[in-house]
Design an enzyme around this catalytic site. Structure first.
Site, PDB file in Angstrom:
ATOM      1  N   GLN A 132     -14.782  10.274   9.845  1.00  0.00           N
ATOM      2  CA  GLN A 132     -16.127   9.712   9.672  1.00  0.00           C
ATOM      3  C   GLN A 132     -16.070   8.190   9.549  1.00  0.00           C
ATOM      4  OE1 GLN A 132     -19.296  11.637   7.534  1.00  0.00           O
ATOM      5  NE2 GLN A 132     -19.518   9.867   6.203  1.00  0.00           N
ATOM      6  N   GLY A 148       0.848  -1.209   0.000  1.00  0.00           N
ATOM      7  CA  GLY A 148       0.000   0.000   0.000  1.00  0.00           C
ATOM      8  C   GLY A 148       0.874   1.247   0.000  1.00  0.00           C
ATOM      9  N   CYS A 176     -10.423   9.761   7.405  1.00  0.00           N
ATOM     10  CA  CYS A 176     -10.389   8.951   8.635  1.00  0.00           C
ATOM     11  C   CYS A 176     -11.552   9.156   9.599  1.00  0.00           C
ATOM     12  CB  CYS A 176      -9.087   9.219   9.378  1.00  0.00           C
ATOM     13  SG  CYS A 176      -7.654   8.626   8.480  1.00  0.00           S
TER      14      CYS A 176
END
Ligand code: NAD
Ligand code: UDX
Length: 481
Positions: free
Chosen positions: A274, A8, A272
């Site tokens: 919510q 990632g 991030c």
């Protein structure tokens, strides 16, 4: 030489690994991703993300002990420590849709690690995941065990975008959770040794796996809760004549509360807050804790309320209609010093204004036109609120939204200016020039409290600042919340 591979190459994987490579010249760090354009960008002069200080760090170690590659399996196979920093968005369909974290990417990464590994590995959860994820990951990794020992660690990341490099250089804390077995403790020590190259030992906290996983969700929930608390106060300030900056200052002077993260705004955004609170809400519901779930939900409800309140204030102040009026939007990113627009409040505010038929002219120093168009025409998942969720059709985006190269172009002939991101350059704009080129009456709606409202009023603007005493004009045109 210890070899690290990070799966990632996003906002977390890229900067985090670049800093590890910089601080640990004897460790080889390879960041891998399935996205070819992303890896190509990491290997070019134009990095895929804008983050102050990042270019410099990458330039110092790329090609020496920092590499970016799409050859995911090869580098996972060779690594001693594998970080997994893939995206964990909110599920949009199926069980838990709208709240639960979608672990599809995580699971596929874990299965791939299990498939290609031929030697013992430490697998580090860098992504933010639901508490107890490590248990599932362990099952996947050991299911077809070829006698390989996998140790799972939780090492959540606390960096904030826009300040990622500073945050990584001087973290308030590094958190490492692992199994309380000799193997687990050995793995914790190995990861501690990496961070100890630059982080003081006192700032490296070790816990059990579940505490580490839950601490990340808890930290984001607490931070977002502070913003919703001050934003809730901002509404009351406007109703009573109190000033939210003065209230926040007075409240923050209490050393038990502290001064940070108390800036009232048009609402919090970012990938991030919510997502992680919804995830927390879902976990509470699944654990039979509906009251706790309801408590955290309110943080998001107030955030939605704050965005609609802002739209309502704009429309109400301008004679209850913005139909066919040009409205300049200054700032589209979810905060300054980033080009990231994920969950930016600007999306909801823009959709709300377009819903009232406004013509928008948008300027952001770091967000490109195609990104803005994608954001406004993207379908947004409704978790349980009726906010302006409908995507705009590509035709209406074309007809009602234009994107400009600077703030002066955006504001020319506009009836109103909405400031939605706190970019520093907005503080030093020539507002006299802007006023002269606008329709009258000329309005400024400051969703970030960045401009000097008094100076703007002297020029002739009608100014709305979140949570500040209202102009006589605004008092006469009350917004229905
Ligand atoms: P991102 O979307 O920017 O990056 C994730 C990357 O993972 C993408 O480039 C994607 O192509 C890649 N990926 C997905 N599946 C893959 C696979 N199977 N193999 C290889 N690559 C794969 O996401 P991000 O913002 O970096 O966030 C990553 C995680 O970190 C999330 O869980 C997030 O909640 C958490 N986090 C984010 C921040 C932040 O500020 N963005 C801060 C702290 C924690
Ligand atoms: C957040 C957390 O801060 C970080 O620790 C975590 O790792 C990832 O999520 P980020 O979303 O990148 O970081 O930025 P942050 O600085 O937290 O801002 C989030 C949102 O809150 C932004 O829209 C910002 O403008 C808003 N905000 C922040 C306020 O409205 N008022 C404040 O006082 C602070």
């Amino acid at each position: 030489m210890v070899k690290i591979c990070c799966i990632g190459a996003g906002y977390v994987g890229g900067p985090t690994m670049a800093v590890i490579a910089l601080k640990c010249p004897k460790i080889e760090v390879v960041v891998v991703d399935i996205s070819v354009p992303r890896i190509t960008a990491w290997n070019s002069d134009t990095l895929p993300i804008y983050e102050p200080g990042l270019d410099d760090v990458v330039k110092q170690c790329r090609g020496k002990n920092l590499f970016f590659s799409t050859d995911v399996e090869k580098h996972v196979h060779e690594a001693d420590i594998v970080f997994v920093s893939v995206n964990t968005p909110t599920k949009t369909r199926g069980l838990g849709a709208g709240k639960a974290a979608d672990l599809t990417y995580w699971e596929s990464a874990a299965r791939m690690i299990a498939d290609v590994s031929k030697s013992d590995k430490i697998v580090v959860e860098k992504s933010t995941v639901p508490v107890k994820t490590a248990e599932a990951i362990e099952k996947i990794l050991t299911h077809n065990s070829k006698g390989i020992n996998f140790q799972i660690l939780s090492n959540p990341e606390f960096l904030a975008e826009g300040t990622a490099i500073d945050d990584l250089f001087k973290p308030d804390r590094v958190l490492i959770g692992g199994r309380e077995t000799p193997g687990g403790q050995k793995a914790i020590q190995a990861l501690k040794d990496v961070y100890a190259h630059w982080v003081p030992e006192a700032n490296i906290i070790t816990t059990n796996l579940w505490s580490a996983e839950l601490s990340k969700l808890a930290a984001n929930a607490f931070l977002a809760q502070r913003i919703s608390s001050v934003n809730a106060m901002s509404a009351l300030c406007e109703a009573t004549g109190a000033n939210v900056s003065q209230v926040a200052y007075a409240v923050g002077k209490d050393s038990r509360i502290g001064p940070k993260f108390l800036n009232a705004s048009v609402g919090f955004g970012g990938s991030c807050f919510q997502k992680d609170i919804l995830n927390l809400v879902y976990i509470c519901e699944c654990n039979g804790l509906p009251e706790v779930a309801e408590y955290w939900k309110q943080v998001i409800k107030i955030n939605d309320y704050q965005k609609s309140r802002f739209v309502n204030r704009v429309v109400a102040s301008m004679f209850n209609t913005v139909s066919n009026k040009k409205v300049a939007i200054l700032g589209f990113a979810f905060k300054k010093d980033t080009g990231d627009t994920r969950e930016t409040p600007a999306i909801d505010v823009c959709k709300g204004l377009v819903g009232d038929n406004a013509k928008l002219s948008i300027y952001d120093p770091q967000v490109q036109e195609d990104q803005i168009q994608r954001d406004l025409s993207m379908k947004k998942f409704d978790w349980d609120h009726p906010l302006h969720l409908q995507p705009m059709s590509p035709t209406s985006v074309k007809q009602q939204v234009s994107v400009t190269m600077d703030a002066y172009g955006a504001t020319k002939d506009a009836h109103a200016v909405c400031i939605l991101t706190e970019w520093d350059e907005f503080k030093t704009l020539d507002f006299q020039k802007i006023y002269d080129n606008m329709q009258k009456p000329a309005f400024v709606f400051d969703g970030r409290n960045v401009v000097n409202a008094e100076k703007l009023r002297e020029i002739g603007f009608i100014v709305y600042s979140i949570g500040k005493p209202l102009d006589a004009w605004l008092k006469d045109m009350p917004a229905v919340a």
